[in-house]
Design a protein around this motif. Structure first.
Motif, PDB file in Angstrom:
ATOM      1  N   GLN A  37      12.682  10.516  40.849  1.00 36.74           N
ATOM      2  CA  GLN A  37      12.625  10.446  39.381  1.00 36.74           C
ATOM      3  C   GLN A  37      12.270   9.021  38.939  1.00 36.74           C
ATOM      4  OE1 GLN A  37      13.256  12.889  36.890  1.00 36.74           O
ATOM      5  NE2 GLN A  37      12.751  11.342  35.362  1.00 36.74           N
ATOM      6  N   GLN A  41       8.887   7.714  36.999  1.00 38.81           N
ATOM      7  CA  GLN A  41       8.980   6.944  35.758  1.00 38.81           C
ATOM      8  C   GLN A  41       8.240   5.614  35.887  1.00 38.81           C
ATOM      9  OE1 GLN A  41      10.614   8.173  32.821  1.00 38.81           O
ATOM     10  NE2 GLN A  41       9.294   6.556  32.021  1.00 38.81           N
ATOM     11  N   PHE A 103       9.132  16.523  34.927  1.00 41.54           N
ATOM     12  CA  PHE A 103       8.655  15.232  34.440  1.00 41.54           C
ATOM     13  C   PHE A 103       7.329  15.393  33.701  1.00 41.54           C
ATOM     14  CE2 PHE A 103       6.642  11.092  34.647  1.00 41.54           C
ATOM     15  CZ  PHE A 103       7.686  10.231  34.350  1.00 41.54           C
TER      16      PHE A 103
END
Length: 180
Positions: A37, A41, A103
């Motif tokens: 994650q 990002q 995402f």
């Protein structure tokens, strides 16, 4: 038309397996979902957007204005920690492709694409979610779950590419032993 002064290059980031943010696992093979994650990002914050391997091979590195192309690949599929569909047919964010899908839904300009290299002859597919891990059912229903996961991947631009059936080490295999 796009004109390149040199051959276009594309960073390709390769993953294998995914695991929850606790426990032990070979860090060369397993990526913690929390780390994945954070990596997504970081890519997004630094202006990257996904392109498919197929697009890159065709020379199409088109991404939204102001963004740069990157590709993600996964090796040795199909394991449930790589792609697991919930009862509604949605990818679970407890799997790598599921987290990537989530995402991409939150960041549409990042996109969704993955090149997934499968080898089918050396494992069963975990089709039961126990909360902290996936296991294989006692019956053959894992085969249907695997079929649905493969179909979802194809339909959503996580394109499967052939790895090898039984995952042999080719450096230790005699040429005569390499057969269809």
């Amino acid at each position: 038309a796009t004109s390149y002064s040199q051959d276009p290059m594309l960073p390709i980031i390769m993953y294998h397996r995914f695991k929850p943010d606790y426990g032990v696992g070979d860090p060369l093979i397993f990526t913690q979902l929390g780390d994945f994650q954070k990596q997504l990002q970081r890519l997004y914050d630094n202006g990257f957007s996904l392109v498919s391997l197929e697009d890159w091979i065709r020379g199409d590195l088109t991404v939204p204005d102001g963004r740069r192309p990157v590709a993600i690949s996964m090796d040795d599929l199909f394991f449930a920690d790589q792609i697991f569909l919930d009862q509604d047919g949605n990818p679970s964010p407890k799997s790598g492709l599921g987290l990537l899908w989530k995402f991409s839904q939150e960041h549409p300009d990042f996109g969704f694409a993955a090149a997934i290299s499968y080898n089918m002859g050396d494992k069963l597919y975990g089709n039961i979610d126990l909360g902290d891990r996936f296991i294989v059912s006692d019956d053959d229903s894992w085969k249907d779950a695997l079929s649905r996961a493969i179909a979802w991947c194809v339909e959503h631009n996580a394109m499967p590419y052939n790895h090898l059936y039984l995952h042999p080490l080719l450096t230790k295999t005699a040429p005569a032993d390499i057969q269809y």
